[in-house]
Design a protein around this motif. Structure first.
Motif, PDB file in Angstrom:
ATOM      1  N   ILE A 179      76.277  87.664 -47.750  1.00  0.00           N
ATOM      2  CA  ILE A 179      75.462  87.947 -46.565  1.00  0.00           C
ATOM      3  C   ILE A 179      74.223  87.062 -46.571  1.00  0.00           C
ATOM      4  N   THR A 180      73.793  86.644 -45.384  1.00  0.00           N
ATOM      5  CA  THR A 180      72.528  85.928 -45.244  1.00  0.00           C
ATOM      6  C   THR A 180      71.902  86.309 -43.907  1.00  0.00           C
ATOM      7  N   ASP A 181      70.798  85.668 -43.585  1.00  0.00           N
ATOM      8  CA  ASP A 181      70.082  85.997 -42.346  1.00  0.00           C
ATOM      9  C   ASP A 181      71.003  85.921 -41.127  1.00  0.00           C
ATOM     10  N   MET A 182      70.681  86.743 -40.141  1.00  0.00           N
ATOM     11  CA  MET A 182      71.387  86.788 -38.863  1.00  0.00           C
ATOM     12  C   MET A 182      72.764  87.446 -38.951  1.00  0.00           C
ATOM     13  N   PHE A 183      72.970  88.288 -39.992  1.00  0.00           N
ATOM     14  CA  PHE A 183      74.194  89.089 -40.026  1.00  0.00           C
ATOM     15  C   PHE A 183      74.126  90.095 -38.889  1.00  0.00           C
ATOM     16  N   PHE A 195      83.551  91.702 -49.278  1.00  0.00           N
ATOM     17  CA  PHE A 195      83.215  92.159 -47.928  1.00  0.00           C
ATOM     18  C   PHE A 195      82.393  91.067 -47.245  1.00  0.00           C
ATOM     19  N   ILE A 196      82.832  90.659 -46.038  1.00  0.00           N
ATOM     20  CA  ILE A 196      82.136  89.629 -45.266  1.00  0.00           C
ATOM     21  C   ILE A 196      81.737  90.206 -43.906  1.00  0.00           C
ATOM     22  N   PRO A 197      80.468  90.653 -43.763  1.00  0.00           N
ATOM     23  CA  PRO A 197      80.007  91.129 -42.467  1.00  0.00           C
ATOM     24  C   PRO A 197      79.920  89.966 -41.469  1.00  0.00           C
ATOM     25  N   GLY A 198      79.920  90.302 -40.171  1.00  0.00           N
ATOM     26  CA  GLY A 198      79.868  89.287 -39.128  1.00  0.00           C
ATOM     27  C   GLY A 198      78.462  88.867 -38.738  1.00  0.00           C
ATOM     28  N   GLY A 257      68.935  91.133 -40.315  1.00  0.00           N
ATOM     29  CA  GLY A 257      70.007  91.134 -39.321  1.00  0.00           C
ATOM     30  C   GLY A 257      69.553  90.524 -38.014  1.00  0.00           C
ATOM     31  N   LYS A 258      70.520  90.083 -37.200  1.00  0.00           N
ATOM     32  CA  LYS A 258      70.169  89.398 -35.953  1.00  0.00           C
ATOM     33  C   LYS A 258      69.573  90.340 -34.910  1.00  0.00           C
ATOM     34  N   TYR A 260      77.225  95.284 -41.238  1.00  0.00           N
ATOM     35  CA  TYR A 260      76.925  95.416 -42.667  1.00  0.00           C
ATOM     36  C   TYR A 260      76.648  96.883 -43.003  1.00  0.00           C
ATOM     37  N   THR A 261      75.720  97.513 -42.260  1.00  0.00           N
ATOM     38  CA  THR A 261      75.231  98.833 -42.653  1.00  0.00           C
ATOM     39  C   THR A 261      76.307  99.911 -42.616  1.00  0.00           C
ATOM     40  N   GLU A 262      77.130  99.940 -41.566  1.00  0.00           N
ATOM     41  CA  GLU A 262      78.123 101.013 -41.456  1.00  0.00           C
ATOM     42  C   GLU A 262      79.225 100.906 -42.515  1.00  0.00           C
TER      43      GLU A 262
END
Length: 171
Positions: A9-13, A70-73, A45-46, A18-20
């Protein structure tokens, strides 16, 4: 049995992507470890709703330390795929057939890792053509599960199905 889930994960996820799932994984007794370029960094997050403190730097971890990926969008996967360390990290999970959970734009990292060929998968509408070019057997449905290993979803509305199927794969 509790599993350890690497989360790149990085900025603008996309905040809820991610959280849910992270909450669902933790509620089921699993450990969620966030990974970025450097340990201790804070990423936002964005939607500016969530800030995450990074647990580990990419140079300090290896796929064998984890049971799943896990790869959040959001814009996070597109940024991460410009860094070969993250691409190789994701590729190793796919090559070893370890569980991989990618939502929305998350499959972009798997496209760059050249790991989608022949895999049933879905993703956000704007990357579906890219996924087809990468050789994925694209489906347009709330969740796609391939070989009880790869779980993909399209968008935030699909999170309940994504969480359910990801947790099933972890059993």
């Amino acid at each position: 049995m509790a599993k350890t889930i690497a989360t790149v994960i990085t900025d603008m996820f996309e905040d809820v992507e991610y959280t849910e799932p992270a909450k669902a994984f933790k509620d089921a007794g699993h450990d969620v470890v966030t990974i970025e370029k450097e340990k201790g960094k804070q990423v936002t997050g964005k939607q500016n709703e969530e800030t995450v403190t990074i647990d580990q730097g990419i140079d300090d971890v290896k796929p064998s330390d984890f049971d799943a990926l896990f790869i959040p969008g959001g814009f996070s996967p597109d940024q991460l795929r410009a860094d070969d360390r993250f691409v190789q990290f994701a590729k190793q999970f796919m090559d070893e057939k370890k569980p991989v959970f990618a939502i929305c734009h998350g499959p972009q990292l798997l496209i760059t890792a050249k790991s989608l060929e022949g895999r049933k998968a879905t993703g956000f509408k704007s990357i579906q053509v890219d996924m087809e070019y990468a050789g994925a057997n694209l489906v347009d449905q709330e969740v796609a599960v391939c070989q009880n290993q790869l779980v993909t979803s399209r968008q935030p509305d699909d999170i309940p199905a994504f969480n359910r199927e990801s947790l099933n794969v972890l059993k």
